[in-house]
Motif scaffolding. Structure first.
Motif, PDB file in Angstrom:
ATOM      1  N   GLU A 288       0.818  -1.198   0.000  1.00  0.00           N
ATOM      2  CA  GLU A 288       0.000   0.000   0.000  1.00  0.00           C
ATOM      3  C   GLU A 288       0.860   1.260   0.000  1.00  0.00           C
ATOM      4  OE1 GLU A 288      -3.105   0.178  -0.496  1.00  0.00           O
ATOM      5  OE2 GLU A 288      -3.568  -1.958  -0.341  1.00  0.00           O
ATOM      6  N   GLN A 289       0.684   2.060  -1.056  1.00  0.00           N
ATOM      7  CA  GLN A 289       1.345   3.355  -1.150  1.00  0.00           C
ATOM      8  C   GLN A 289       0.327   4.327  -1.699  1.00  0.00           C
ATOM      9  OE1 GLN A 289       5.285   3.449  -2.903  1.00  0.00           O
ATOM     10  NE2 GLN A 289       5.483   1.248  -2.651  1.00  0.00           N
ATOM     11  N   CYS A 290       0.388   5.541  -1.259  1.00  0.00           N
ATOM     12  CA  CYS A 290      -0.636   6.499  -1.656  1.00  0.00           C
ATOM     13  C   CYS A 290      -0.049   7.901  -1.722  1.00  0.00           C
ATOM     14  CB  CYS A 290      -1.794   6.459  -0.657  1.00  0.00           C
ATOM     15  SG  CYS A 290      -3.252   7.375  -1.175  1.00  0.00           S
ATOM     16  N   SER A 416      -3.394  -1.479  -8.842  1.00  0.00           N
ATOM     17  CA  SER A 416      -3.590  -2.160  -7.562  1.00  0.00           C
ATOM     18  C   SER A 416      -2.405  -3.050  -7.214  1.00  0.00           C
ATOM     19  CB  SER A 416      -4.877  -2.988  -7.598  1.00  0.00           C
ATOM     20  OG  SER A 416      -4.766  -4.079  -8.485  1.00  0.00           O
ATOM     21  N   ASN A 422      -6.002  -1.312  -1.776  1.00  0.00           N
ATOM     22  CA  ASN A 422      -6.856  -0.473  -0.933  1.00  0.00           C
ATOM     23  C   ASN A 422      -6.737   1.011  -1.260  1.00  0.00           C
ATOM     24  OD1 ASN A 422      -7.757  -2.732   0.493  1.00  0.00           O
ATOM     25  ND2 ASN A 422      -6.065  -2.608   1.957  1.00  0.00           N
ATOM     26  N   SER A 423      -5.714   1.374  -2.032  1.00  0.00           N
ATOM     27  CA  SER A 423      -5.499   2.785  -2.369  1.00  0.00           C
ATOM     28  C   SER A 423      -5.829   3.091  -3.829  1.00  0.00           C
ATOM     29  CB  SER A 423      -4.038   3.175  -2.092  1.00  0.00           C
ATOM     30  OG  SER A 423      -3.666   2.879  -0.772  1.00  0.00           O
ATOM     31  N   VAL A 426      -7.595   6.450  -4.937  1.00  0.00           N
ATOM     32  CA  VAL A 426      -6.761   7.647  -5.011  1.00  0.00           C
ATOM     33  C   VAL A 426      -5.690   7.507  -6.094  1.00  0.00           C
ATOM     34  CG1 VAL A 426      -5.118   9.102  -3.757  1.00  0.00           C
ATOM     35  CG2 VAL A 426      -7.143   8.219  -2.594  1.00  0.00           C
ATOM     36  N   ASN A 427      -4.969   6.376  -6.084  1.00  0.00           N
ATOM     37  CA  ASN A 427      -3.830   6.215  -6.988  1.00  0.00           C
ATOM     38  C   ASN A 427      -4.236   6.175  -8.459  1.00  0.00           C
ATOM     39  OD1 ASN A 427      -2.089   6.166  -4.819  1.00  0.00           O
ATOM     40  ND2 ASN A 427      -2.072   3.927  -4.667  1.00  0.00           N
TER      41      ASN A 427
END
Length: 503
Positions: A288-290, A416, A422-423, A426-427
């Motif tokens: 997960e990175q956002c 993804s 999960n981000s 936004v991403n």
């Protein structure tokens, strides 16, 4: 029993939303009428096409809205924005109201925001309902966004083939009506991540997706082989073809309900394997990175260039189909070309699920498939620039539609995998900010070259788009090179991912 079919009903609802909310794909059908009504130049018309794409600059707002509102509320807000945007444009072209060019630009942006919100709702529904098989869910549902142009063409030809402004009225009403249908058939839309029944095995999910993909293929073939050959002046035939298309869109609903007739076997090993895979590979895939963390990665910018030089350029081409067809003297075939682009875009999106079906026999990084999917685009633009055959335009349109469709669908799964599921809300909206940028740059280039060869506001001849096609071909080659670099940088992570799956 209903709980067993719950997630499949959500898939069907998502299919309907995607099929009727791709309202940007029919811009070429009414673009000439808009140009005439506003008495604007090709450059100004291009700016309106860009305005629709500029809505994606505000796509992040949909992810923000999901933090405070349930999914159905976000869906109806999207429908309301589209209703206002396209409704005002329809009233303008009908002569009921007068709007200055600047306000038309603003309401066009609002239409683009509406599409972006709908897409975010669909992505979140798929990811929440199918955390393991999300790539299959995304590729299937996003595929139907590619047939929006064909469905709206059929609907308009079934009512009044001579009225290009009818597309704007349909753009305003149909997404709103489909939203009500979605709320009626799927009041079970999850407002928060769903708790999944362990009795739903991965193997049964794969079989269900295979059945739904076969039905989707049947729908695409129907639109391509039958609906695209319907005469624009034959209202009765178009109504018959539209009825057939609606039936095919309803058919998956019966399959979804039928999924509750038998109880699937328990495959806890598959579920545990997935959990182990996420834990073991979290530093390679699906970490997960956002926001700023994503923007600081070279992989993101290679991905960004790949998208802007691939999928985005195909979208700009579709927005210019009306003027392109007119310039080579085939304005009467604009509807057919839109159908061809929509149908092949659909098949491209559908084929983006291929890596997930053949992964057990031949695993290949999804970024590699993205690279392969880019190849038809420069080939098509080069072919259309050099060839003088009448078949060059439909063949090139089919290749570009197929290529861009694959990229549009595969991109959500790639996002993804590279930056975390999960981000995505936004991403992925950060990624598609390239669409308005590309639309502005590519559209400005095409309009500049078009106006340089125009005579009394209309350009006729191969020279109108020759250099545009050449420049677009070179741009697509740049995207291909960027995708190659992305593939080489990420293939090791995908190989390790494959190793865990096979191990």
């Amino acid at each position: 029993m209903l709980g067993n079919s719950r997630k499949w009903i959500i898939v069907v609802v998502t299919i309907w939303l995607q099929a009727f909310t791709g309202t940007n794909f029919d811009f070429s059908q009414y673009s000439s009428a808009m140009k005439s009504a506003l008495n604007i130049s090709q450059m100004q018309l291009n700016n309106l096409a860009t305005a629709n794409d500029m809505g994606k600059l505000f796509g992040w707002s949909s992810g923000f809205a999901l933090m405070y509102f349930p999914l159905p509320a976000v869906m109806f807000i999207a429908a309301a924005m589209g209703f206002v945007s396209y409704g005002l444009q329809w009233l303008l072209l009908q002569g009921f109201i007068h709007l200055p060019y600047f306000l038309v630009f603003v309401v066009s942006v609002l239409g683009g925001v509406s599409i972006c919100w709908f897409n975010t709702v669909c992505f979140v529904l798929c990811i929440r309902s199918f955390p393991v098989k999300r790539a299959l869910a995304l590729s299937l549902t996003v595929s139907f966004n590619g047939v929006s142009g064909a469905l709206y063409t059929l609907a308009a030809n079934s009512i009044d083939p001579s009225s290009p402004t009818l597309y704007l009225l349909l753009n305003a009403l149909l997404p709103l009506l489909v939203s009500f249908a979605a709320a009626f058939f799927a009041p079970i839309m999850p407002h928060s991540p769903a708790h999944h029944d362990h009795s739903n095995s991965n193997s049964r999910d794969s079989i269900m997706f295979l059945v739904l993909n076969l039905l989707a293929t049947l729908t695409g073939l129907y639109l391509l082989l039958f609906a695209s050959h319907a005469s624009a002046g034959d209202v009765a035939s178009n109504r018959l073809f539209l009825g057939g298309a609606i039936f095919l869109l309803l058919l998956p609903l019966f399959v979804a309900y039928a999924s509750s007739w038998s109880r699937p076997a328990v495959h806890d090993d598959d579920l545990e394997l997935h959990k182990e895979l996420i834990i073991s590979c979290k530093r390679m895939l699906e970490e997960e990175q956002c926001g700023s963390a994503v923007l600081g990665r070279l992989d993101f910018w290679l991905y960004y260039v790949t998208y802007i030089c691939g999928g985005t350029i195909g979208l700009v081409y579709s927005n210019n189909l009306g003027q392109i067809a007119e310039s080579v003297g085939t304005s009467c075939e604009i509807s057919t070309l839109v159908m061809v682009y929509a149908s092949f875009s659909f098949f491209g999106r559908l084929l983006s699920a291929l890596p997930d079906y053949i992964g057990s026999k031949l695993y290949f990084a999804r970024t590699g498939w993205l690279c392969i999917a880019l190849i038809p685009t420069p080939v098509a633009f080069t072919f259309m620039a050099l060839s003088q055959t009448p078949l060059a335009l439909p063949i090139g349109t089919a290749l570009i539609g197929f290529s861009s469709g694959f990229i549009f669908a595969a991109a959500v799964s790639v996002t993804s995998e590279l930056f975390g599921p999960n981000s995505v809300a936004v991403n992925h909206n950060l990624l598609i900010t390239n669409i308005p940028i590309g639309s502005l740059v590519y559209g400005f280039l095409s309009a500049l070259l078009y106006d340089a060869n125009t005579n009394s506001g209309v350009c006729i001849g191969r020279q109108c788009y020759f250099w545009t096609f050449v420049c677009w071909a070179c741009t697509a080659v740049l995207g291909l090179l960027s995708s190659l670099l992305l593939f080489f940088r990420t293939k090791h992570a995908y190989q390790l991912h494959d190793g865990f799956v096979r191990g």
